[in-house]
Design an enzyme around this catalytic site. Structure first.
Site, PDB file in Angstrom:
ATOM      1  N   GLU A  72      -4.681   1.775  -7.426  1.00 15.44           N
ATOM      2  CA  GLU A  72      -5.008   2.819  -6.379  1.00 15.44           C
ATOM      3  C   GLU A  72      -4.047   4.143  -6.802  1.00 15.44           C
ATOM      4  O   GLU A  72      -3.042   4.180  -5.895  1.00 15.44           O
ATOM      5  CB  GLU A  72      -4.824   2.647  -4.841  1.00 15.44           C
ATOM      6  CG  GLU A  72      -5.764   1.453  -4.383  1.00 15.44           C
ATOM      7  CD  GLU A  72      -5.803   1.338  -2.723  1.00 15.44           C
ATOM      8  OE1 GLU A  72      -6.784   1.691  -2.151  1.00 15.44           O
ATOM      9  OE2 GLU A  72      -4.716   0.818  -2.245  1.00 15.44           O
ATOM     10  N   HIS A 115       0.972  -1.070   0.075  1.00 12.73           N
ATOM     11  CA  HIS A 115       0.064  -0.057  -0.123  1.00 12.73           C
ATOM     12  C   HIS A 115       1.001   1.268   0.122  1.00 12.73           C
ATOM     13  O   HIS A 115       2.041   1.253   0.535  1.00 12.73           O
ATOM     14  CB  HIS A 115      -0.962  -0.072   1.259  1.00 12.73           C
ATOM     15  CG  HIS A 115      -2.020   0.918   1.136  1.00 12.73           C
ATOM     16  ND1 HIS A 115      -1.850   2.405   1.666  1.00 12.73           N
ATOM     17  CD2 HIS A 115      -3.061   0.843   0.837  1.00 12.73           C
ATOM     18  CE1 HIS A 115      -2.806   3.154   1.176  1.00 12.73           C
ATOM     19  NE2 HIS A 115      -4.014   2.332   1.001  1.00 12.73           N
TER      20      HIS A 115
END
Length: 266
Positions: free
Chosen positions: A179, A109
């Site tokens: 993302e 992430h």
């Protein structure tokens, strides 16, 4: 959580939520119970559903989460893992996660990369460790600043290749979460036209061997605009479980459409 053979072409849609560290222990338990009720109230999510739901709570919540979700089709994920076990103080091994009933683990992430200095080599070690314990890596990819679709896709493809060491066989073991970093926590998601273009180019480069979902300020109404996506990775919006239910209803309708019309994703 098997992704072998690619779910990209069979109509399966993934809808998942990470709570990050926004919810405390008791609030997390309440939220998980609400998610369980929302899923149970939708018969289309039972059995071998066309929409796969996953939740990724904080580490201390994983053990009670397995009890709350027992018998449910909801998949349990972890927000991170170590690259091994032994003398790694403060870390959590993928082997322990597997023992707890976790089926997927979020790796790479943008916050882990920026705030905890995780580089491509670290991400690659974690991917292999997770796969070695039969966990599905939810590999997060995304350009750090706004780029055109071609440049953004090229950046993401390089992240995937770095994480897999160029081993194309690993692709069938992953779920990719696109993302764009500049859209995380923003008021609006990245424009649908941009997302679709990036996803199409990523898929053209990597092939159809793993699901490719979108995350970054995602909410209701977005999924139908993303024919190139295999689902959504939701954040704070879905910490209200009712909002998750709204997205799941959209996903169920869309899955039915895609299942009956192979051209719906093209």
């Amino acid at each position: 959580m098997s992704t072998s053979g690619s779910n990209a072409g069979n109509g399966t849609i993934y809808v998942g939520v990470s709570t990050k560290m926004y919810l405390g222990y008791q609030a997390s338990l309440r939220w998980l119970s609400e998610v369980r009720s929302i899923v149970d109230d939708r018969p289309g999510l039972a059995g071998n559903p066309p929409v796969r739901v996953f939740v990724i709570p904080s580490f201390p919540v994983l053990e009670p989460a397995t009890r709350i979700l027992a018998g449910s089709p909801v998949l349990l994920g972890a927000q991170n893992c170590a690259w091994g076990d032994g003398p790694l103080t403060g870390e959590v091994s993928p082997g322990m996660l597997a023992e707890l009933g976790v089926s997927l683990v979020e790796i790479g992430h943008a916050e882990r990369r920026k705030l905890f200095a995780e580089d491509d080599a670290t991400v690659a070690r974690k991917v292999r460790a997770a796969v070695g314990h039969s966990l599905t890596p939810l590999l997060c990819i995304g350009e750090p600043e706004r780029l055109d679709a071609g440049a953004a896709a090229a950046f993401c493809v390089e992240q995937v290749r770095a994480a897999t060491g160029g081993d194309t066989a690993l692709l069938s073991r992953l779920v990719l979460a696109y993302e764009p970093v500049w859209a995380i926590g923003a008021q609006e998601p990245a424009p649908a036209q941009h997302v679709n273009a990036v996803l199409a180019q990523i898929r053209a480069e990597l092939g159809p061997d793993c699901p490719l979902i979108y995350g970054g300020s995602a909410g209701p109404g977005l999924l139908p605009q993303l024919p190139g996506a295999d689902g959504l990775f939701l954040g704070r919006f879905a910490h209200d479980a009712a909002n998750l239910g709204r997205v799941l209803d959209e996903a169920l309708v869309l899955a039915q459409t895609r299942g009956s019309d192979p051209r719906a994703r093209q």
